[in-house]
Structure formats: structure tokens, C-alpha cells
Design a protein around this motif. Structure first.
Motif, PDB file in Angstrom:
ATOM      1  N   ARG A 153      84.145  24.940  20.190  1.00 47.38           N
ATOM      2  CA  ARG A 153      83.533  25.409  21.442  1.00 47.38           C
ATOM      3  C   ARG A 153      83.712  26.912  21.622  1.00 47.38           C
ATOM      4  O   ARG A 153      84.622  27.518  21.069  1.00 47.38           O
ATOM      5  N   GLU A 157      81.906  28.038  27.012  1.00 48.26           N
ATOM      6  CA  GLU A 157      81.901  26.584  27.243  1.00 48.26           C
ATOM      7  C   GLU A 157      83.193  26.125  27.902  1.00 48.26           C
ATOM      8  O   GLU A 157      83.177  25.274  28.797  1.00 48.26           O
ATOM      9  N   ASP A 161      83.824  24.424  31.836  1.00 43.43           N
ATOM     10  CA  ASP A 161      84.163  23.005  31.737  1.00 43.43           C
ATOM     11  C   ASP A 161      85.247  22.666  32.743  1.00 43.43           C
ATOM     12  O   ASP A 161      86.397  23.066  32.597  1.00 43.43           O
ATOM     13  N   ARG A 163      86.765  20.032  33.120  1.00 48.94           N
ATOM     14  CA  ARG A 163      87.802  19.147  32.571  1.00 48.94           C
ATOM     15  C   ARG A 163      88.703  19.835  31.546  1.00 48.94           C
ATOM     16  O   ARG A 163      89.553  19.186  30.928  1.00 48.94           O
TER      17      ARG A 163
END
Ligand code: MN
Length: 175
Positions: A153, A157, A161, A163
Motif C-alpha cells: 500500500r 492509502e 484508511d 482501520r
């Protein structure tokens, strides 16, 4: 020292400013330098590498976000990792103290021989220089390979994100 597998890792870190944290295990810690432009595989480039705080070995695999309020708040990917080995004598601690460390990197993006050279007149400023060998290249490795070596990634990204792993230890430094 020969044969010992020492941790090598570069974190790409978007804090106040984007930089690459170049870390080498020396004894029980990750000795660290912040490299604003990142490493270069060209022997013509001498990349400024500013010595920052040593980090725990456990930080080597961290990828995610450093929460707001912590020093170094922002996002982090493991841009490269592997092992390293000092070249020649004396031991790496003594080479560092003398201001010149020669070493071999066994990474996924970086390989071959490198030198970290302390600049005169400033305790923290070093230069990261590729030594001449078969791994030299004029291509810009930071542009060619922007992604994490553990997740594939990009920093962007991870940044977006919700999470992603988060560390939040106010008071500690994640430079
Ligand atoms: Mn950093």
C-alpha cells in the motif's frame, strides 16, 4: 559480527513534512536518521540524513498512523526492510562514534554497499551515500517504488484508511 542478522528498515513517514526514516539495528535499538529526500541508488547523490532518536526494535514493523498530539503525528509505511551488516572494523558503535559507518544492505529495494558520513560542524547532520557496485542505478527508487514492502500500500492509502493501526503514546517520540 559476521553472519549476524541485524534489522534494517526504512519508514516512509508523512509528518509535518514527508521524509524517510532510515533505521539500522545497533545492539538493542534502531539507530535512526530522517532523510528528507529519501535514499538514492546513484553514487552522485549525497542525501542529507539527520540523526534522530533511537527507536525500539519493536517499532521496525509498524505501519499505520501516529495519532494527533504525538510527536511525529501522521502516517507511516514500511517502505523497505531486510537486514544489514557493517563492513570492516571497528564495531558499528565505534564507526558511528567516529562519524563514518560503512555497511551492506540486504533489502527489497536497497541493496549493496552504503556509507553514512557525519558532516563537520553539526552533531546531527550526516550524508547517506551509495557506494559503487552492481546495485547502482540512476532511476529514482522513491518514485519507481513508492509502496510498502509489507502491504503493497501507499502512504496515501494508509492515510485514508480508518482501520489502519494507530499508535497514541503522548510523550513518546515517533520521529
Ligand atoms: Mn519520522
Amino acid at each position: 559480527m559476521t553472519g549476524e542478522r541485524l534489522i534494517y528498515v526504512i519508514h516512509k513517514h508523512k509528518a509535518t513534512r514527508l521524509h524517510y526514516d532510515f533505521r539500522l539495528q545497533v545492539r538493542g535499538v534502531l539507530v535512526s536518521w530522517a532523510v528528507p529526500k529519501g535514499p538514492s541508488l546513484s553514487t552522485k547523490d549525497k542525501r542529507l540524513a539527520v540523526r534522530v532518536d533511537d527507536h525500539d526494535l519493536s517499532y521496525a514493523g509498524f505501519e499505520g498512523r501516529i495519532a494527533a498530539g504525538n510527536y511525529g503525528a501522521g502516517s507511516v509505511i514500511v517502505w523497505d526492510n531486510g537486514t544489514w551488516r557493517p563492513i570492516g572494523e571497528p564495531a558499528p558503535e565505534a564507526q558511528l562514534k567516529a562519524g563514518k559507518l560503512k555497511f551492506t544492505v540486504y533489502g527489497k529495494k536497497l541493496a549493496g554497499e552504503w556509507t553514512l558520513l557525519k558532516m563537520r560542524g553539526n552533531d546531527k547532520n550526516w550524508l547517506l551515500i551509495k557506494a559503487k557496485d552492481k546495485y547502482v542505478s540512476d532511476g529514482d527508487i522513491t518514485q519507481l517504488r513508492p509502496e510498502s514492502v509489507i502491504s503493497g500500500r501507499t502512504l496515501e492509502e494508509i492515510e485514508s484508511d480508518s482501520r489502519a493501526s494507530v499508535i497514541d503514546c503522548s510523550g513518546d517520540s515517533f520521529s
